[in-house]
Design an enzyme around this catalytic site. Structure first.
Site, PDB file in Angstrom:
ATOM      1  CG  HIS A 170      33.198  39.133  38.718  1.00 31.73           C
ATOM      2  ND1 HIS A 170      31.975  39.732  38.904  1.00 31.73           N
ATOM      3  CD2 HIS A 170      32.933  37.899  38.234  1.00 31.73           C
ATOM      4  CE1 HIS A 170      31.016  38.899  38.536  1.00 31.73           C
ATOM      5  NE2 HIS A 170      31.565  37.779  38.127  1.00 31.73           N
ATOM      6  CB  CYS A 171      32.947  42.093  43.874  1.00 32.37           C
ATOM      7  SG  CYS A 171      33.960  43.547  43.592  1.00 32.37           S
ATOM      8  CB  THR A 172      29.112  44.943  42.822  1.00 34.10           C
ATOM      9  OG1 THR A 172      28.701  44.108  43.901  1.00 34.10           O
ATOM     10  CG2 THR A 172      27.888  45.595  42.207  1.00 34.10           C
TER      11      THR A 172
END
Length: 537
Positions: free
Chosen positions: A469-471
């Site tokens: 996952h990212c932001t």
């Protein structure tokens, strides 16, 4: 084409690793300017905070190199980050103005004494732009270091050199490759600089229209991730525009303007006699505030009211959370991706209105700046900056844009029957109606239920090979995208779904993505899935 888009998506993800540190600079300098405005210029506390913020803004090129190398490395190992540092330091030293002068047979001490055509010729080659703040060099060396790591981090050397095998070999090779890159850039950089400088100068020469065009293309390129490249030209010190750096330079930028004697030494707009920076610096940032704080929330209200009555409760929860994120922090992805692909026409309208906002703000010299994004937090932090000019007018303008977005979106959604959130056609497995199971109460149960739906929407555990996952997004490597159901993922509460390639899916979640990811990872723990953790967007 899929491989190219996948590479661009990964680069955009890694770029956010560097962008994520900028709020720290915004907070330090915002508080520093506030203390300065209250306690005067000689206040030690404000000086410490301002200089601490300058450490980040003045070394963005180096930060980008390290963040990209780390973010693009297969296993995000520290050896890649070290290689990025070495690569950037090598290139910027070998191509520093003093070194280039030696290569050209010039005395480095005389560079500052050049006049007339000689000074213009030297300046046009762009060597003065090579340094710790050059973001383009940071991107290039970061990519180089990541490639070297991914290619050579498992290389085995003969026994007598075994100590330098594997990951230890990567910084050494990156240093060698960086020498080669420096030789290439020695030839290409003056050409690249002239093209970028010409493009930037052309848009700057259009004044408010140029700012509007920049705003339009900034939003239009969001789906591809190429907006980062455009931003680097106008926000950072690639060709001298450096709108963010100069804005947060504040008093120092004003002092440079007062001492300027020509266009080359003017950090703002040279009118032939004086250098103007008030109302000029910040023009490539200010117009985003009315959009992110007011315009997009207005669009969210329109989409909520246009949602089918049976789906309005779920749509309202999604729109409210996304609108608050946009208003307070300037994080717009949950809102933009909710209609970007479902109603592309609305997204083009959004890009046009963003351009209009930047053009209006630039035309009236209303300026403000941000270290992260154009939300309420950044506006408050930048209000005390001496280069913030009539920033309060952006709030008044924002109210007008709230109404404009609401009316335009509400009208177009109804007139064209656009499939915005809550108006999608019913599909098998689409359970987003307002019932007791569609929206769990809160906390862990909520994320656990959402995780189950997301896994099902991705085709089940057997179709998931890796997840990170990212932001704001879950990034999933699938066996095949065919079993993936956009309807089921929307029913789980995802504003949008992106398919960069035939085996990649990005599920837009929003600022709560970490908790959703934790729940998904927990449910996949006993399956053959590579759980990669957090990456940068």
């Amino acid at each position: 084409m899929n491989s190219v888009m996948g590479a661009l998506q990964r680069l955009g993800k890694a770029l956010m690793g560097a962008v994520a540190v900028m709020p720290v600079a915004a907070i330090l300098m915002g508080v520093g300017y506030y203390i300065q405005s209250v306690g005067g210029d000689g206040n030690i506390a404000s000086l410490v905070l301002l200089k601490s913020g300058e450490v980040i803004l003045g070394n963005l090129g180096l930060i980008f190199a390290v963040a990209i190398a780390f973010g693009l490395a297969k296993d995000s190992n520290g050896a890649a980050a070290l290689s990025g540092l070495i690569g950037f330091s090598t290139v910027t030293l070998l191509l520093s103005p003093e070194q280039v002068a030696v290569y050209k047979g010039m005395d480095p001490a005389t560079i500052s004494e050049l006049e007339g055509d000689a000074a213009l010729q030297w300046a046009s080659q762009g060597w003065a732009a090579v340094g710790p703040g050059n973001v383009l060099f940071g991107i290039l060396t970061g990519v180089l270091a990541a490639w070297a790591y991914n290619r050579f981090h498992t290389t085995k050397l003969p026994d007598f050199l075994a100590f330098f095998s594997g990951r230890r070999l990567v910084p050494i090779l990156t240093s060698v490759f960086s020498i080669v890159l420096s030789a290439i850039l020695y030839v290409l950089w003056p050409l690249i600089y002239r093209v970028l400088f010409g493009f930037g100068t052309w848009l700057q020469g259009l004044d408010a229209v140029g700012a509007g065009l920049y705003g339009f293309f900034n939003r239009l390129l969001i789906p591809t991730g190429l907006h980062h490249a455009l931003n680097s030209i106008f926000w950072f010190d690639v060709i001298g525009i450096n709108d963010i750096g100069k804005f947060y330079g504040g008093q120092e930028t004003i002092a440079q303007a007062a001492a300027a004697t020509d266009a080359a030494t003017c950090p703002g707009l040279w009118n032939g006699q004086t250098c103007e920076v008030i109302g000029i610096i910040g023009q490539y940032q200010a117009g985003f505030f009315p959009i992110m704080m007011f315009g997009l929330p207005g669009a969210a209200l329109a989409m909520y009211l246009r949602a089918n009555t049976t789906r309005r409760k779920v749509t309202g929860s999604l729109m409210l959370a996304a609108a608050l994120a946009s208003f307070f922090t300037g994080v717009t992805e949950p809102l933009e991706f909710s209609f970007m692909f479902a109603a592309p026409l609305l997204y083009v309208v959004h890009a046009l209105l963003t351009g209009l906002s930047l053009a209006i703000a630039a035309a009236f010299d209303w300026t403000s700046g941000f270290g992260f994004s154009a939300g309420f937090v950044d506006m408050v932090l930048s209000a005390s900056n001496p280069l913030a000019h009539k920033w309060w007018a952006l709030l008044i303008m924002g109210v007008a844009f709230f109404a404009l977005y609401f009316v335009v979106f509400y009208f177009l959604i109804g007139w064209l029957n656009l499939k915005t959130p809550g108006r999608e056609d019913e599909e098998p497995g689409d359970t987003a109606a307002d019932d007791d199971t569609a929206a769990p109460a809160s906390g862990e149960d909520r994320y656990a239920v959402m995780a189950d739906k997301i896994i099902d929407g991705l085709g089940g555990p057997a179709n998931i090979s890796a997840i990170e996952h990212c932001t704001t997004r879950l990034r999933v490597q699938t066996v095949s995208n065919e079993p993936v159901s956009d309807a089921a993922l929307r029913a789980a509460g995802a504003p949008g779904v992106i398919r960069p390639s035939a085996t990649n899916v990005q599920v837009v979640v929003g600022p709560q993505v970490q908790f959703v990811y934790d729940a998904v990872a927990d449910k996949l723990a006993h399956h053959d899935v590579a759980v990669l953790g957090e990456t940068e967007e």
